[in-house]
Design a protein around this motif. Sequence first.
Motif, short mmCIF file in Angstrom:
data_model
loop_
_atom_site.label_atom_id
_atom_site.label_comp_id
_atom_site.label_asym_id
_atom_site.label_seq_id
_atom_site.Cartn_x
_atom_site.Cartn_y
_atom_site.Cartn_z
N ALA A 88 27.27 40.28 38.03
CA ALA A 88 25.98 40.73 38.56
C ALA A 88 25.68 42.14 38.05
O ALA A 88 26.60 42.89 37.69
CB ALA A 88 26.01 40.73 40.09
N ALA A 89 24.41 42.49 37.99
CA ALA A 89 24.01 43.81 37.50
C ALA A 89 24.61 44.93 38.35
O ALA A 89 25.06 45.94 37.82
CB ALA A 89 22.49 43.92 37.47
N ARG A 90 24.63 44.75 39.65
CA ARG A 90 25.22 45.75 40.55
C ARG A 90 26.52 45.19 41.08
O ARG A 90 26.53 44.26 41.88
CB ARG A 90 24.26 46.07 41.69
N SER A 91 27.63 45.75 40.62
CA SER A 91 28.93 45.22 40.98
C SER A 91 29.94 46.35 41.03
O SER A 91 29.88 47.28 40.23
CB SER A 91 29.36 44.18 39.94
N LEU A 92 30.88 46.27 41.97
CA LEU A 92 31.99 47.21 42.02
C LEU A 92 32.99 46.76 40.96
O LEU A 92 33.61 45.71 41.09
CB LEU A 92 32.63 47.20 43.42
N ASP A 93 33.12 47.55 39.88
CA ASP A 93 34.02 47.18 38.79
C ASP A 93 34.61 48.43 38.15
O ASP A 93 34.61 49.50 38.77
CB ASP A 93 33.31 46.28 37.78
N SER A 94 35.08 48.33 36.93
CA SER A 94 35.76 49.47 36.29
C SER A 94 34.84 50.67 36.07
O SER A 94 35.31 51.78 35.86
CB SER A 94 36.39 49.05 34.96
N ARG A 95 33.53 50.48 36.14
CA ARG A 95 32.63 51.63 36.03
C ARG A 95 32.79 52.55 37.23
O ARG A 95 32.58 53.75 37.12
CB ARG A 95 31.19 51.16 35.88
N GLN A 96 33.19 51.99 38.39
CA GLN A 96 33.48 52.80 39.57
C GLN A 96 34.98 52.93 39.83
O GLN A 96 35.44 53.98 40.24
CB GLN A 96 32.83 52.18 40.83
N LEU A 97 35.73 51.86 39.59
CA LEU A 97 37.16 51.83 39.91
C LEU A 97 38.04 52.42 38.81
O LEU A 97 39.19 52.77 39.06
CB LEU A 97 37.62 50.39 40.18
N GLY A 98 37.52 52.49 37.59
CA GLY A 98 38.33 52.93 36.46
C GLY A 98 39.21 51.80 35.96
O GLY A 98 38.91 50.62 36.13
N TYR A 99 40.33 52.17 35.33
CA TYR A 99 41.24 51.17 34.79
C TYR A 99 41.94 50.41 35.91
O TYR A 99 42.25 50.97 36.95
CB TYR A 99 42.31 51.83 33.91
N ILE A 100 42.21 49.13 35.67
CA ILE A 100 42.95 48.29 36.60
C ILE A 100 44.33 48.04 36.01
O ILE A 100 44.46 47.56 34.88
CB ILE A 100 42.22 46.93 36.82
N SER A 101 45.35 48.37 36.76
CA SER A 101 46.73 48.20 36.29
C SER A 101 47.07 46.72 36.16
O SER A 101 46.68 45.91 37.01
CB SER A 101 47.69 48.86 37.28
N ILE A 102 47.81 46.39 35.13
CA ILE A 102 48.26 45.00 34.95
C ILE A 102 49.08 44.56 36.16
O ILE A 102 49.01 43.41 36.57
CB ILE A 102 49.05 44.86 33.63
N SER A 103 49.81 45.48 36.77
CA SER A 103 50.63 45.13 37.93
C SER A 103 49.79 44.77 39.15
O SER A 103 50.29 44.14 40.09
CB SER A 103 51.60 46.26 38.27
N ALA A 104 48.51 45.14 39.17
CA ALA A 104 47.63 44.80 40.30
C ALA A 104 47.07 43.39 40.19
O ALA A 104 46.52 42.86 41.15
CB ALA A 104 46.48 45.80 40.39
N VAL A 105 47.22 42.76 39.02
CA VAL A 105 46.68 41.41 38.82
C VAL A 105 47.53 40.40 39.59
O VAL A 105 48.74 40.34 39.43
CB VAL A 105 46.63 41.05 37.32
N VAL A 106 46.86 39.65 40.46
CA VAL A 106 47.53 38.63 41.27
C VAL A 106 47.54 37.29 40.53
O VAL A 106 48.52 36.57 40.54
CB VAL A 106 46.83 38.49 42.63
N ALA A 107 46.41 36.96 39.89
CA ALA A 107 46.30 35.67 39.20
C ALA A 107 45.16 35.69 38.20
O ALA A 107 44.21 36.47 38.32
CB ALA A 107 46.07 34.55 40.21
N VAL A 108 45.27 34.82 37.22
CA VAL A 108 44.19 34.55 36.26
C VAL A 108 43.65 33.18 36.63
O VAL A 108 44.41 32.22 36.77
CB VAL A 108 44.72 34.56 34.81
N THR A 109 42.34 33.09 36.82
CA THR A 109 41.78 31.83 37.31
C THR A 109 41.91 30.72 36.28
O THR A 109 41.80 30.94 35.07
CB THR A 109 40.31 31.98 37.72
N ILE A 110 42.15 29.53 36.80
CA ILE A 110 42.27 28.32 35.97
C ILE A 110 40.99 27.52 36.08
O ILE A 110 40.44 27.05 35.10
CB ILE A 110 43.45 27.45 36.46
N CYS A 111 40.51 27.36 37.32
CA CYS A 111 39.30 26.57 37.54
C CYS A 111 38.68 26.94 38.88
O CYS A 111 39.30 27.60 39.70
CB CYS A 111 39.61 25.07 37.51
#
Length: 145
Positions: free
Chosen positions: A105-128
């Motif tokens: 979406a055009a207005r979204s909380l993402d790396s523009r506000q959060l900065g870099y996301i650590s690989i260790s913070a990733v819980v899962a990569v979506t499959i479907c």
Amino acid sequence: MLLIIILCVVFALVVVMRATLVVVRVRGGSMRPTLFDGDLLVGARCRPCRTGSLIVFRSESSPGGRDSYLVKRVAAVPGQLVPLDFPELSDRIVPPEVFLVRGDAARSLDSRQLGYISISAVVAVTICGLIPFRRLAGKQSENDI
């Protein structure tokens, strides 16, 4: 005896699936038009991540000051150029062990506000995604019901 073997196999499958798969319900509209409030996603815990992947990650900087889980699209992985729509970041190349993410979406909380996301913070990569019945009926969100 056969029943015991079948129950053991089913139990083993459930344990393996819970250790490797995650089911997440989308909350909010930051991933519209791809995902809607109430949609369900299935993710794998140990799946490789690349640009364009949808990931579920733990965010410590989300509204309310408590940990929460966010679903976003990977905008850049380590070693790639930082996209031009991330002017807040001074790096030209994404450093090791971090990602850049963006909402659809055009207005979204993402790396523009959060900065870099650590690989260790990733819980899962979506499959479907699992399409809820309300979407099959033409409803876009639980609020449309």
